[in-house]
Design a protein around this motif. Structure first.
Motif, PDB file in Angstrom:
ATOM      1  N   ALA A  58      35.050  38.797  38.428  1.00 18.81           N
ATOM      2  CA  ALA A  58      34.331  38.631  39.760  1.00 18.81           C
ATOM      3  C   ALA A  58      34.547  39.750  40.668  1.00 18.81           C
ATOM      4  O   ALA A  58      33.519  40.359  41.178  1.00 18.81           O
ATOM      5  CB  ALA A  58      34.333  37.069  40.346  1.00 18.81           C
ATOM      6  N   ALA A  59      35.731  39.645  41.183  1.00 19.72           N
ATOM      7  CA  ALA A  59      35.883  40.710  42.247  1.00 19.72           C
ATOM      8  C   ALA A  59      36.033  42.126  41.900  1.00 19.72           C
ATOM      9  O   ALA A  59      35.368  43.037  42.454  1.00 19.72           O
ATOM     10  CB  ALA A  59      37.794  40.757  42.458  1.00 19.72           C
ATOM     11  N   SER A  60      36.043  42.777  40.367  1.00 22.25           N
ATOM     12  CA  SER A  60      35.743  43.995  40.032  1.00 22.25           C
ATOM     13  C   SER A  60      34.287  44.341  40.042  1.00 22.25           C
ATOM     14  O   SER A  60      33.835  45.559  40.550  1.00 22.25           O
ATOM     15  CB  SER A  60      36.133  44.192  38.555  1.00 22.25           C
ATOM     16  N   PHE A  77      39.712  43.108  51.512  1.00 18.22           N
ATOM     17  CA  PHE A  77      39.408  41.824  50.567  1.00 18.22           C
ATOM     18  C   PHE A  77      40.471  40.848  51.370  1.00 18.22           C
ATOM     19  O   PHE A  77      41.250  41.037  51.900  1.00 18.22           O
ATOM     20  CB  PHE A  77      40.274  41.638  49.255  1.00 18.22           C
ATOM     21  N   THR A  78      39.572  39.673  51.868  1.00 16.58           N
ATOM     22  CA  THR A  78      40.261  38.771  52.738  1.00 16.58           C
ATOM     23  C   THR A  78      40.412  37.363  51.951  1.00 16.58           C
ATOM     24  O   THR A  78      39.363  36.943  51.550  1.00 16.58           O
ATOM     25  CB  THR A  78      39.736  38.552  54.212  1.00 16.58           C
ATOM     26  N   GLY A  79      41.491  36.455  52.221  1.00 18.78           N
ATOM     27  CA  GLY A  79      41.327  35.216  51.415  1.00 18.78           C
ATOM     28  C   GLY A  79      42.587  34.530  51.783  1.00 18.78           C
ATOM     29  O   GLY A  79      43.532  34.824  52.460  1.00 18.78           O
ATOM     30  N   LEU A  80      42.825  33.656  50.723  1.00 19.91           N
ATOM     31  CA  LEU A  80      44.028  32.897  50.675  1.00 19.91           C
ATOM     32  C   LEU A  80      45.050  33.086  49.673  1.00 19.91           C
ATOM     33  O   LEU A  80      44.589  33.961  48.638  1.00 19.91           O
ATOM     34  CB  LEU A  80      43.618  31.179  50.186  1.00 19.91           C
ATOM     35  N   ALA A  81      46.334  32.844  49.513  1.00 24.50           N
ATOM     36  CA  ALA A  81      47.192  33.194  48.644  1.00 24.50           C
ATOM     37  C   ALA A  81      48.332  32.183  48.556  1.00 24.50           C
ATOM     38  O   ALA A  81      48.541  31.487  49.582  1.00 24.50           O
ATOM     39  CB  ALA A  81      47.734  34.631  48.887  1.00 24.50           C
ATOM     40  N   GLY A  82      48.904  31.862  47.432  1.00 23.83           N
ATOM     41  CA  GLY A  82      50.192  31.210  47.524  1.00 23.83           C
ATOM     42  C   GLY A  82      51.464  32.126  47.904  1.00 23.83           C
ATOM     43  O   GLY A  82      51.549  33.180  47.136  1.00 23.83           O
ATOM     44  N   ALA A 170      50.346  39.848  43.942  1.00 21.78           N
ATOM     45  CA  ALA A 170      50.226  40.131  42.850  1.00 21.78           C
ATOM     46  C   ALA A 170      49.024  39.396  42.539  1.00 21.78           C
ATOM     47  O   ALA A 170      48.943  38.130  42.836  1.00 21.78           O
ATOM     48  CB  ALA A 170      51.305  39.815  41.638  1.00 21.78           C
ATOM     49  N   SER A 171      48.188  39.766  41.395  1.00 20.73           N
ATOM     50  CA  SER A 171      46.775  38.765  41.302  1.00 20.73           C
ATOM     51  C   SER A 171      46.815  38.540  39.770  1.00 20.73           C
ATOM     52  O   SER A 171      47.415  39.602  38.778  1.00 20.73           O
ATOM     53  CB  SER A 171      45.562  39.858  41.615  1.00 20.73           C
ATOM     54  N   VAL A 195      50.649  35.416  45.908  1.00 25.78           N
ATOM     55  CA  VAL A 195      49.916  35.433  44.511  1.00 25.78           C
ATOM     56  C   VAL A 195      48.511  34.851  44.860  1.00 25.78           C
ATOM     57  O   VAL A 195      48.240  34.074  45.623  1.00 25.78           O
ATOM     58  CB  VAL A 195      50.406  34.654  43.534  1.00 25.78           C
ATOM     59  N   GLU A 196      47.490  35.886  44.362  1.00 29.90           N
ATOM     60  CA  GLU A 196      46.203  35.368  44.406  1.00 29.90           C
ATOM     61  C   GLU A 196      45.419  35.644  43.326  1.00 29.90           C
ATOM     62  O   GLU A 196      46.088  36.063  42.032  1.00 29.90           O
ATOM     63  CB  GLU A 196      45.503  35.847  45.705  1.00 29.90           C
ATOM     64  N   MET A 197      43.875  35.798  43.221  1.00 31.19           N
ATOM     65  CA  MET A 197      43.362  36.155  41.911  1.00 31.19           C
ATOM     66  C   MET A 197      42.585  37.374  42.042  1.00 31.19           C
ATOM     67  O   MET A 197      41.566  37.489  41.066  1.00 31.19           O
ATOM     68  CB  MET A 197      42.457  34.724  41.577  1.00 31.19           C
ATOM     69  N   GLU A 198      42.586  38.209  42.944  1.00 31.31           N
ATOM     70  CA  GLU A 198      41.451  39.384  43.086  1.00 31.31           C
ATOM     71  C   GLU A 198      41.973  40.662  43.485  1.00 31.31           C
ATOM     72  O   GLU A 198      41.318  41.755  43.266  1.00 31.31           O
ATOM     73  CB  GLU A 198      40.199  38.467  44.078  1.00 31.31           C
TER      74      GLU A 198
END
Ligand code: ADE
Length: 255
Positions: A58-60, A77-82, A170-171, A195-198
């Motif tokens: 999705a991000a790509s 990119f702005t968002g949440l992460a662990g 890391a994603s 860690v996040e997903m994008e």
């Protein structure tokens, strides 16, 4: 210069879209590939805002469209992460100095984490854009957080005295939510902060197009068995203020 701003979840872009509509009556919206791209001025600066959705694909796809169709010349990119680093606590901000795809493994053809044919695993974030983001985040934590997020809300989510970190993010296409997974990632990727997903997917596309990128993440959980917090409440009540507040500081500083 047009800044493309992506987020994975609604609440993070909604505040910025409202601010753009308020600032710029000529802002436009274009729908491409199931995404709405809001183009106009935000705090006086040319920007495009988009909800990228979650995950690397999705991000790509969204990043390519931002660059090719909307003319973005910089990407944030702005968002949440662990939080993975020993000192990354809920409510802290992590800014990437580099990103990597922790789930990419094309061995035996290429090294662990290496992106095939790009001869690299890590993508350095743009130094100048990252410095701007870092300064904006520091100002947000120092001056705006206590105003934007009431004390009772901060206490409810265990946000005590948030700090700012810069380092590796890391994603991967998975939510990390176990101590075993955290231990394995720490061992495999020393120095990993979050860690996040994008982020690393955006980074790869930006590298391929020669566009500077930066990533900012609010720590929502510790990626362990306490990780399944109430994300929608955390987003609405805490993290959306971080995204809006830090970007407001970044853009205002450009004026
Ligand atoms: N985004 C927020 N928390 C996360 C986690 N624990 N793993 C992956 N992405 C996240």
């Amino acid at each position: 210069m047009t800044l493309g701003i992506l987020a994975a979840i609604h609440d993070e872009v909604d505040g910025l879209v409202a601010a753009m509509r308020h600032d710029d009556s000529r802002a436009t919206v274009r729908t491409i590939g199931m995404r709405d791209y809001y183009a106009g001025h935000l705090y006086g600066q040319p920007c495009v805002l988009v909800l990228a959705r979650m995950g690397k694909v999705a991000a790509s796809a969204t990043t390519v469209t931002l660059i090719r169709e909307l003319g973005a010349t910089q990407i944030v990119f702005t968002g949440l992460a662990g939080g993975i680093g020993p000192n990354t606590q809920v409510g802290d901000i992590v800014i990437a100095d580099r990103t990597l795809q922790h789930d990419l493994d094309a061995r035996p053809f290429f090294g662990r984490h290496e992106v095939p044919l790009l001869e690299r695993a890590e993508f350095p974030a743009d130094a100048a854009l990252t410095a701007e983001l870092h300064a904006a985040a520091a100002e947000f934590l120092r001056h705006d957080l206590a105003v934007d997020v009431p004390r009772a809300v901060r206490e409810k989510f265990g946000v005590a005295a948030p700090t700012l970190h810069q380092g590796m993010i890391a994603s991967g296409d998975q939510f990390i939510g176990s101590p075993t997974a955290v231990a394995e990632l720490r061992e495999r990727l020393p120095g990993l902060l979050a860690v996040e997903m994008e982020g690393a997917a955006v980074a790869q596309v930006c590298h391929e197009y020669g566009v500077p990128y930066a990533v900012m993440r609010t720590i929502s959980d510790r990626a362990d068995d306490t990780a399944h917090v109430d994300f929608s409440a955390f987003l609405t009540e805490v993290a959306s203020h971080y995204s809006s507040g830090v970007l407001r500081r970044l853009l205002a500083a450009r004026a």
